[in-house]
Design a protein around this motif. Structure first.
Motif, PDB file in Angstrom:
ATOM      1  N   LEU A 189      36.362  74.584  20.285  1.00  0.00           N
ATOM      2  CA  LEU A 189      36.576  73.144  20.832  1.00  0.00           C
ATOM      3  C   LEU A 189      35.194  72.366  20.026  1.00  0.00           C
ATOM      4  O   LEU A 189      35.425  71.147  19.776  1.00  0.00           O
ATOM      5  CB  LEU A 189      36.646  72.921  22.183  1.00  0.00           C
ATOM      6  N   ALA A 190      33.987  72.949  20.423  1.00  0.00           N
ATOM      7  CA  ALA A 190      32.713  72.098  20.094  1.00  0.00           C
ATOM      8  C   ALA A 190      32.905  72.310  18.516  1.00  0.00           C
ATOM      9  O   ALA A 190      32.708  71.250  17.969  1.00  0.00           O
ATOM     10  CB  ALA A 190      31.544  73.136  20.647  1.00  0.00           C
ATOM     11  N   ARG A 191      33.434  73.492  17.842  1.00  0.00           N
ATOM     12  CA  ARG A 191      33.337  73.438  16.335  1.00  0.00           C
ATOM     13  C   ARG A 191      34.367  72.349  15.763  1.00  0.00           C
ATOM     14  O   ARG A 191      34.157  71.639  14.802  1.00  0.00           O
ATOM     15  CB  ARG A 191      33.628  74.661  15.692  1.00  0.00           C
ATOM     16  N   ALA A 192      35.607  72.158  16.655  1.00  0.00           N
ATOM     17  CA  ALA A 192      36.674  71.145  16.308  1.00  0.00           C
ATOM     18  C   ALA A 192      36.075  69.638  16.301  1.00  0.00           C
ATOM     19  O   ALA A 192      36.333  68.872  15.593  1.00  0.00           O
ATOM     20  CB  ALA A 192      37.815  71.383  17.190  1.00  0.00           C
ATOM     21  N   ALA A 193      35.458  69.673  17.467  1.00  0.00           N
ATOM     22  CA  ALA A 193      34.840  68.234  17.866  1.00  0.00           C
ATOM     23  C   ALA A 193      33.704  67.815  16.689  1.00  0.00           C
ATOM     24  O   ALA A 193      33.749  66.645  15.897  1.00  0.00           O
ATOM     25  CB  ALA A 193      34.004  68.092  19.112  1.00  0.00           C
ATOM     26  N   THR A 194      32.999  68.858  16.365  1.00  0.00           N
ATOM     27  CA  THR A 194      31.724  68.749  15.133  1.00  0.00           C
ATOM     28  C   THR A 194      32.670  68.125  13.827  1.00  0.00           C
ATOM     29  O   THR A 194      32.406  67.143  13.147  1.00  0.00           O
ATOM     30  CB  THR A 194      31.098  69.902  14.916  1.00  0.00           C
ATOM     31  N   THR A 195      33.650  68.950  13.620  1.00  0.00           N
ATOM     32  CA  THR A 195      34.495  68.768  12.096  1.00  0.00           C
ATOM     33  C   THR A 195      34.984  67.229  12.270  1.00  0.00           C
ATOM     34  O   THR A 195      35.114  66.477  11.246  1.00  0.00           O
ATOM     35  CB  THR A 195      35.565  69.860  12.258  1.00  0.00           C
ATOM     36  N   ILE A 196      35.554  66.914  13.356  1.00  0.00           N
ATOM     37  CA  ILE A 196      36.289  65.584  13.626  1.00  0.00           C
ATOM     38  C   ILE A 196      35.157  64.552  13.345  1.00  0.00           C
ATOM     39  O   ILE A 196      35.332  63.467  12.430  1.00  0.00           O
ATOM     40  CB  ILE A 196      37.163  65.361  14.951  1.00  0.00           C
ATOM     41  N   ILE A 197      34.151  64.694  14.108  1.00  0.00           N
ATOM     42  CA  ILE A 197      32.858  63.677  14.138  1.00  0.00           C
ATOM     43  C   ILE A 197      32.454  63.480  12.797  1.00  0.00           C
ATOM     44  O   ILE A 197      32.162  62.417  12.208  1.00  0.00           O
ATOM     45  CB  ILE A 197      32.025  63.727  15.150  1.00  0.00           C
ATOM     46  N   GLU A 198      32.221  64.655  12.038  1.00  0.00           N
ATOM     47  CA  GLU A 198      31.727  64.688  10.666  1.00  0.00           C
ATOM     48  C   GLU A 198      32.811  64.390   9.455  1.00  0.00           C
ATOM     49  O   GLU A 198      32.270  63.924   8.447  1.00  0.00           O
ATOM     50  CB  GLU A 198      31.104  65.976  10.243  1.00  0.00           C
ATOM     51  N   ASP A 199      33.945  64.044  10.009  1.00  0.00           N
ATOM     52  CA  ASP A 199      35.104  63.633   9.038  1.00  0.00           C
ATOM     53  C   ASP A 199      34.972  61.939   8.925  1.00  0.00           C
ATOM     54  O   ASP A 199      35.520  61.207   9.747  1.00  0.00           O
ATOM     55  CB  ASP A 199      36.645  64.136   9.445  1.00  0.00           C
ATOM     56  N   GLN A 200      34.179  61.642   7.955  1.00  0.00           N
ATOM     57  CA  GLN A 200      33.899  60.090   7.950  1.00  0.00           C
ATOM     58  C   GLN A 200      35.227  59.361   7.895  1.00  0.00           C
ATOM     59  O   GLN A 200      35.218  58.088   8.221  1.00  0.00           O
ATOM     60  CB  GLN A 200      32.728  59.742   7.037  1.00  0.00           C
ATOM     61  N   ALA A 201      36.039  59.814   6.899  1.00  0.00           N
ATOM     62  CA  ALA A 201      37.189  58.897   6.701  1.00  0.00           C
ATOM     63  C   ALA A 201      37.830  58.668   7.968  1.00  0.00           C
ATOM     64  O   ALA A 201      38.539  57.626   8.248  1.00  0.00           O
ATOM     65  CB  ALA A 201      38.132  59.349   5.443  1.00  0.00           C
ATOM     66  N   LEU A 202      38.364  59.802   8.854  1.00  0.00           N
ATOM     67  CA  LEU A 202      38.748  59.781  10.180  1.00  0.00           C
ATOM     68  C   LEU A 202      38.152  58.950  11.011  1.00  0.00           C
ATOM     69  O   LEU A 202      38.607  58.126  11.577  1.00  0.00           O
ATOM     70  CB  LEU A 202      39.067  61.067  10.603  1.00  0.00           C
ATOM     71  N   MET A 203      36.777  59.053  11.268  1.00  0.00           N
ATOM     72  CA  MET A 203      36.122  58.126  12.146  1.00  0.00           C
ATOM     73  C   MET A 203      36.304  56.730  11.734  1.00  0.00           C
ATOM     74  O   MET A 203      36.320  56.045  12.708  1.00  0.00           O
ATOM     75  CB  MET A 203      34.607  58.550  11.937  1.00  0.00           C
ATOM     76  N   LYS A 204      36.156  56.295  10.400  1.00  0.00           N
ATOM     77  CA  LYS A 204      36.270  54.872  10.058  1.00  0.00           C
ATOM     78  C   LYS A 204      37.684  54.545  10.223  1.00  0.00           C
ATOM     79  O   LYS A 204      37.761  53.362  11.090  1.00  0.00           O
ATOM     80  CB  LYS A 204      36.239  54.943   8.635  1.00  0.00           C
ATOM     81  N   LYS A 205      38.648  55.096  10.058  1.00  0.00           N
ATOM     82  CA  LYS A 205      40.119  54.864  10.413  1.00  0.00           C
ATOM     83  C   LYS A 205      40.056  54.594  12.064  1.00  0.00           C
ATOM     84  O   LYS A 205      40.607  53.597  12.280  1.00  0.00           O
ATOM     85  CB  LYS A 205      41.012  55.999  10.338  1.00  0.00           C
ATOM     86  N   ILE A 206      39.691  55.424  12.672  1.00  0.00           N
ATOM     87  CA  ILE A 206      39.620  55.515  14.145  1.00  0.00           C
ATOM     88  C   ILE A 206      39.005  54.100  14.495  1.00  0.00           C
ATOM     89  O   ILE A 206      39.611  53.249  15.390  1.00  0.00           O
ATOM     90  CB  ILE A 206      39.192  56.721  14.899  1.00  0.00           C
ATOM     91  N   ARG A 207      37.802  53.756  13.926  1.00  0.00           N
ATOM     92  CA  ARG A 207      36.840  52.578  14.428  1.00  0.00           C
ATOM     93  C   ARG A 207      37.501  51.380  14.233  1.00  0.00           C
ATOM     94  O   ARG A 207      37.449  50.408  14.872  1.00  0.00           O
ATOM     95  CB  ARG A 207      35.536  52.947  14.078  1.00  0.00           C
ATOM     96  N   ASP A 208      38.309  51.379  12.776  1.00  0.00           N
ATOM     97  CA  ASP A 208      38.510  50.336  12.381  1.00  0.00           C
ATOM     98  C   ASP A 208      40.029  49.928  13.231  1.00  0.00           C
ATOM     99  O   ASP A 208      40.434  48.766  13.305  1.00  0.00           O
ATOM    100  CB  ASP A 208      39.258  50.498  10.743  1.00  0.00           C
ATOM    101  N   THR A 209      40.490  50.809  13.797  1.00  0.00           N
ATOM    102  CA  THR A 209      41.817  50.663  14.662  1.00  0.00           C
ATOM    103  C   THR A 209      41.407  49.892  15.765  1.00  0.00           C
ATOM    104  O   THR A 209      42.073  48.980  16.582  1.00  0.00           O
ATOM    105  CB  THR A 209      42.506  51.897  15.319  1.00  0.00           C
ATOM    106  N   GLU A 210      39.954  49.907  16.369  1.00  0.00           N
ATOM    107  CA  GLU A 210      39.661  49.112  17.331  1.00  0.00           C
ATOM    108  C   GLU A 210      40.456  49.528  18.762  1.00  0.00           C
ATOM    109  O   GLU A 210      41.090  48.582  19.451  1.00  0.00           O
ATOM    110  CB  GLU A 210      39.588  47.760  17.417  1.00  0.00           C
ATOM    111  N   PHE A 211      40.292  50.694  19.124  1.00  0.00           N
ATOM    112  CA  PHE A 211      41.209  51.390  20.256  1.00  0.00           C
ATOM    113  C   PHE A 211      40.538  50.594  21.567  1.00  0.00           C
ATOM    114  O   PHE A 211      39.263  50.355  21.763  1.00  0.00           O
ATOM    115  CB  PHE A 211      41.233  52.817  20.453  1.00  0.00           C
TER     116      PHE A 211
END
Lengths: 530, 530
Positions: B128-150
Motif C-alpha cells: 500500500l505504501a508503494r501504491a500511495a507513493t506511485t500515485i502521489i508521484e504521478d503528476q498528471a493524476l495529481m493535477k487532474k485530482i487537484r483540478d477537480t476541486e473535490f
C-alpha cells in the motif's frame, strides 16, 4: 428548491414522523424534577410527553418555587424535598461566598469555590437522604405509587431523590441530566481522561498545559474524596435499611437506562461518551414568537442601533448595589435601547434608553432581529438560547457552572466575560462596546448557531423518542456498559498489571539466581583448580 | 392508529425529510474504497449519494474483483492498489493458516491467528505504501485530482490508501469504517478500557474473568507492538518525503471529521465512544423484495418446514472436501429445503432437498417468512442481515472478525457456532437441529431485530446526513478531541503523576531529615548532660 419550500417540507416531514413513527401507547411516568432553572427545561419535556398522551405524576415540595401543584399536563404529589429546608437565602449566601472566593489568584479560587459548594451540598445530601427515608416509610404513599404501576421514572439526578426512589421501586430510569453528585454528568458515566477533559468548576478548557493538568487532577481528587466521604455516607443508613447489600448511589445511577444529557458539542468540549448517553442540549430552544406589544414598540424604537437584553436567570435577582449602578451608567451611554430584567431598588444612574422589567420573554427577545447583545449570568438555558439565536454574550457569572459555561463561549470567540467582583464602569463599558461593535463575536456565535441547528431530528424529538424507546422496549440494557460491574482495581486492570509485575519480578529473580549460582560454581572450580 | 397507516406516515415523513431537510447542493466526492465485502456496503452509500446529485470519483485497481470501471453512478480512475499484488490465493492461504491455528487450545489460538494476520498485513502495508507513493508521484493524476476541486474524501480506512491520499490532498475526510490498521475502529479513536472492551480477534466478550483480562491485555500489547514496529515503518519513508514533519498514520486517521462506524450496539458490546463516531451498523439492510421465480417456487415447496439458507460470503468459496460432504449429508436428512451458495465440486452426499447455487438473493431470502435458519461464515454484512430479518444463525467462522461476530450473536442466544476444523456430521446435525427446533434462538434474534429497527432515522439516512454535514459545514472540527494533540505520557497524565510522586517523595525526605536532625540533637544533648 427555495428555503421556504424546503423548510415547509421539513416541518411536514417531522409532523408525519411524530404521528406515524415509533408509536408508543399511553404510559404512566413518575417524574422527580429539580426545582429552579432545572424545572424550566424539564417542563418542556413533560408538556411534549403529555401532548403525546402519556400520564405524568410529578413529586414536588409543598414549598416548591416553580413547580405548581395544579397543572393541566400533570398531577402532583407533595413530598418532603430539599426546598422544605433550603430557601433562596441559602443560594444568596452561596453567591456571596463565591464572590469572596474570586479575590484569590486564579489557581486558588476554583478550589475555594469547590469548597463552598461542597459545604453547601453536604448539608443538601443529608436533607435529601432524610426526605427519601420519609417517603419510603410512608406506606400509604408507597402503596399508591406501586398501585399506579408506573412504566418509567424520569428524573433529574442533580439531586438524587428520584434516583433513590426509582431504584427502590425498581422502575426503569431515564435521566434528564447535566449535573450529578458533584460534577458534570459525563464524569460518572464515561471515561474522562484528565489530560483534556476539564473537571467542572476548574474553569479550564480542553487545551491544558502542564500546570492546568495538575490543577485538573487535584480537582478530580477533590471530587473523588467528596464522593466517598461526604456524598456516599449521607445515604449509607438509608441504603443499609431499605436496599439490597452493596447498593450505593453510584450503582443506582449506573442502572439508568438512558442519560438525556443537556449538552451539545457545539458548546461542550468534545470528550469520550457512552452508548446510552443521548445529547439533547438546546432542546428547550424554539423559534421566536412575536413580542408582546409593549416590548415590540420599545424594541422598534431602537432604530438601526438595536437592543441589548440583560437577564441574570431564575435564581439570582440582585447584584451588589455599586455593580448595578455601574451597569446602569454604562447602559445610559449606549446608542442602543436596553431591556433589563431586574428585581430590587432601581439604580439612580438609569438612563432613558433602559427599561427595567420583572419578567421578559427571553427566547423571543433573543430571536428578535434587532437584538445585538445578551448580558447574562451564563446559566445553561440562556447560553443555549444565545447559541440558538446567534446573539453574542457579555457574561457576568455568579455561581455553579456559569463560569465554565461562559468560558466555553469565550474560547470560541462568541462571548466576553467580566468578573462581577471587579466590575466597574470602565471595564464593563469596554467589554460591552467590544461585543456590540466588533463583528467577530456575532460571526462566531452565528457559526455555532448554524452547526447547532444542523441536525435531522430536533433535540426535543430525540429526547421524546428515547423516553418512549425505554418504555416500549422495557429498558435499554444492551446500551449499558459492563464496566460498572467491576471493582475499581479490575476496571483499571490493576490486578492484571500486578500479575505482570509479579511474573516479571519472579523471572528476573530466577534468572539472577541461576546466573549467580553458575558464576559461583565456576569461580569455586577455578579456586579448586588453582 | 393501525400499523399500516403508521408505517405509511413514517415513510412519507422520511421522503419529505429527504426532499426538504438539510439541503446540500451537488458536491464532488473522491472515494477510495476497499474491495471485496467492504465494497458491497460502500456501494450502497455511493448509490444513495449519487441519487442525491453528488458527483463521485472512485479510485480502483485495474485488477479489482468487484469494483467495475464502468458505472452509472460513479466515474473511476485506475490506480495501483493492494489487489494488483494480492490475489484470492492470498486469502485462501490465510484461511488454511487460521484453520491450522484452531487446533491449539483456546488461550493460544487467538495469538496464533493474530500472528497469521500480522504476517499477511505487514506485506499488505508495504504494498500500500508503494501504491500511495506511485500515485502521489504521478503528476498528471495529481493535477487532474487537484483540478477537480473535490469537497470530500470518503474512504474505508481498513486499508489506509484513502487516508494517506486524503491527508496529502488536505481534503476533509469521512470514514466508512469497521476496521483500521490491526484492530476494530474504536481502538484508535475512543478510550477502550481493557477490563471490559475485548480487543478484536480475542474471541472474548465484555464479561471477562481475570485470565480473560490477562489475555486481552496481551493481545492489546501485541497490537501496539505491531502498530509501532510493522505498520508505521511501512509508511515512514513516504511520510518523510511527502508530508509535514511529525505526520504518521495515526495523526492522519485522527484528522478524519466523521467516523461512520458499521456497528450497532444491538450487536456490538457497549463501550466508550466519541462525539465524531456515528453508528450506521446495518445500513445496507432493506426490506425483502419478492424472490426470483425459481427461488420462490423452491422455497414454497418446503411447506410448513421452511428453508435453510447457507452462504459463506464473498471471499470464501470453498471448504475442505470432507467438511462439505458432512454438511451435505446433514442437510439431506432435514425435513426443510436448503439453498446453498456453493462453488466447487458438488458433494456426493447431496440430498434432493438441497439446491446448490452460484449466487443467491441473500437479503430477500433472509427476509422470506419461510426461512428458518441461516448457515453463515459470520461476515458483518450477513450478520446484520440476519439481525435485521430476525433469522437465527448457525455459524461456521473462517477468518478475520467472523469468530468475534458470531460470538456476539452466541452470547445473546441468537446463534450456535461450529468449528470448521472439527466439523462432522454429528456435531453439525446437533447444532442445526437445535437452531431449527429450539424457539429460544428465534425469539432472541427477533428481540435484537426489534431493537435494531427501533430508530427515528435509518442508518443509511444517518450516514448520508453526516457526509453532507461535513461538506456543508466544511468539516466538523468541533467534534474532534484535543486528546490526540498530546504526547502519550501527557495523554495518560503520567507527567502529572510523576510530578506528584516527586513532590510527595521530597516532602517525605524533608520530613524524615528534619526528624532525624531533631532526634540526633536531642540524643547528643542527652549524652552531653550525662
Amino acid at each position: 428548491m427555495s428555503p421556504a419550500v424546503s423548510g415547509l417540507l421539513t416541518v411536514l416531514g417531522f409532523l408525519l414522523l411524530l404521528l406515524g413513527g415509533s408509536p408508543c401507547s399511553s404510559s404512566k411516568i413518575l417524574v422527580v424534577p429539580v426545582d429552579g432553572s432545572h424545572w424550566v427545561n424539564m417542563k418542556v419535556i413533560l408538556e411534549e410527553l403529555h401532548s403525546r398522551g402519556h400520564e405524568l405524576t410529578v413529586l414536588r415540595s409543598a414549598k416548591s418555587w416553580y413547580i405548581s401543584s395544579n397543572s393541566s399536563f400533570y398531577t402532583s404529589i407533595n413530598v418532603p424535598m430539599l426546598e422544605d429546608e433550603a430557601d433562596r437565602e441559602f443560594y444568596h449566601k452561596m453567591i456571596q461566598d463565591v464572590l469572596d472566593c474570586r479575590r484569590h489568584p486564579s489557581f486558588i479560587r476554583t478550589f475555594c469555590q469547590q469548597e463552598v459548594m461542597t459545604f453547601a451540598f453536604s448539608n443538601g445530601h443529608r436533607i435529601l437522604a432524610r426526605a427519601a427515608t420519609t417517603i419510603i416509610e410512608d406506606q400509604a404513599l408507597m402503596k399508591k405509587i406501586r398501585d399506579t404501576e408506573f412504566d418509567l421514572m424520569l428524573t433529574d439526578p442533580a439531586l438524587p431523590l428520584g434516583v433513590v426512589l426509582g431504584g427502590y421501586l425498581k422502575l426503569p430510569m431515564v435521566f434528564n441530566v447535566r449535573w450529578i453528585n458533584l460534577g458534570e454528568g459525563h464524569l460518572t458515566i464515561a471515561p474522562s481522561p484528565l489530560s483534556y477533559v476539564p473537571i467542572s468548576g476548574t474553569e479550564l478548557h480542553d487545551k491544558m498545559d502542564f500546570l492546568d493538568r495538575v490543577k485538573n487532577m487535584l480537582h478530580y481528587l477533590h471530587t473523588v474524596v467528596e464522593q466517598h466521604f461526604i456524598v456516599n455516607p449521607a445515604y449509607s443508613d438509608l441504603f443499609r435499611r431499605y436496599f439490597p447489600p452493596g447498593t450505593d448511589l453510584l450503582s443506582l445511577q449506573y442502572s439508568a437506562e438512558i442519560w438525556l444529557l443537556r449538552a451539545d458539542f457545539v458548546f461542550e468540549f468534545p470528550r469520550p461518551t457512552m452508548p446510552n448517553v443521548v445529547y439533547i442540549g438546546g432542546f428547550q430552544c424554539k423559534e421566536a414568537q412575536p413580542l408582546p406589544d409593549e416590548f415590540e414598540t420599545f424594541v422598534q424604537s431602537s432604530g438601526e442601533h438595536g437592543v441589548v437584553v440583560m437577564s441574570l436567570g431564575t435564581l439570582v435577582s440582585a447584584l451588589p448595589r455599586e455593580t448595578t449602578e455601574a451597569i446602569a451608567a454604562v447602559f445610559a451611554q449606549l446608542p442602543q435601547k436596553v431591556i433589563w430584567r431586574f428585581v430590587g431598588e432601581k439604580p439612580s444612574s438609569l438612563g432613558n434608553n433602559t427599561r427595567i422589567v420583572n419578567w421578559l420573554p427571553q427566547n423571543d427577545l433573543l430571536g428578535h432581529p434587532k437584538t445585538r447583545a445578551f448580558v447574562a449570568h451564563g446559566g445553561t438555558n440562556g447560553v443555549y438560547e444565545a447559541i440558538y439565536h446567534g446573539v453574542p454574550v457579555l457574561g457576568l457569572p455568579l455561581l455553579f457552572d456559569q463560569f465554565d459555561n461562559l468560558l466555553r463561549l469565550e474560547v470560541r470567540g462568541a462571548a466576553r466575560v467580566v468578573e462581577v467582583r471587579s466590575l466597574n464602569k470602565e471595564n464593563f463599558h469596554e467589554a460591552l462596546n467590544d461585543i456590540l461593535n466588533n463583528p467577530t463575536y456575532r460571526n462566531n456565535i452565528q457559526r455555532l448557531s448554524q452547526l447547532h441547528r444542523d441536525r435531522l431530528i430536533s433535540p426535543l424529538e430525540t429526547a421524546i423518542f428515547w423516553i418512549e424507546y425505554v418504555i416500549r422496549n422495557r429498558g435499554a440494557a444492551h446500551l449499558q456498559s459492563r464496566g460498572f460491574d467491576l471493582p475499581w482495581y479490575s476496571y483499571f486492570c490493576l490486578d492484571v498489571a500486578a500479575f505482570f509485575v509479579t511474573i516479571s519480578g519472579a523471572f528476573i529473580w530466577v534468572s539472577v539466581s541461576v546466573c549467580r549460582f553458575l558464576c559461583c560454581r565456576k569461580s569455586r572450580r577455578k579456586t579448586k583448580a588453582e
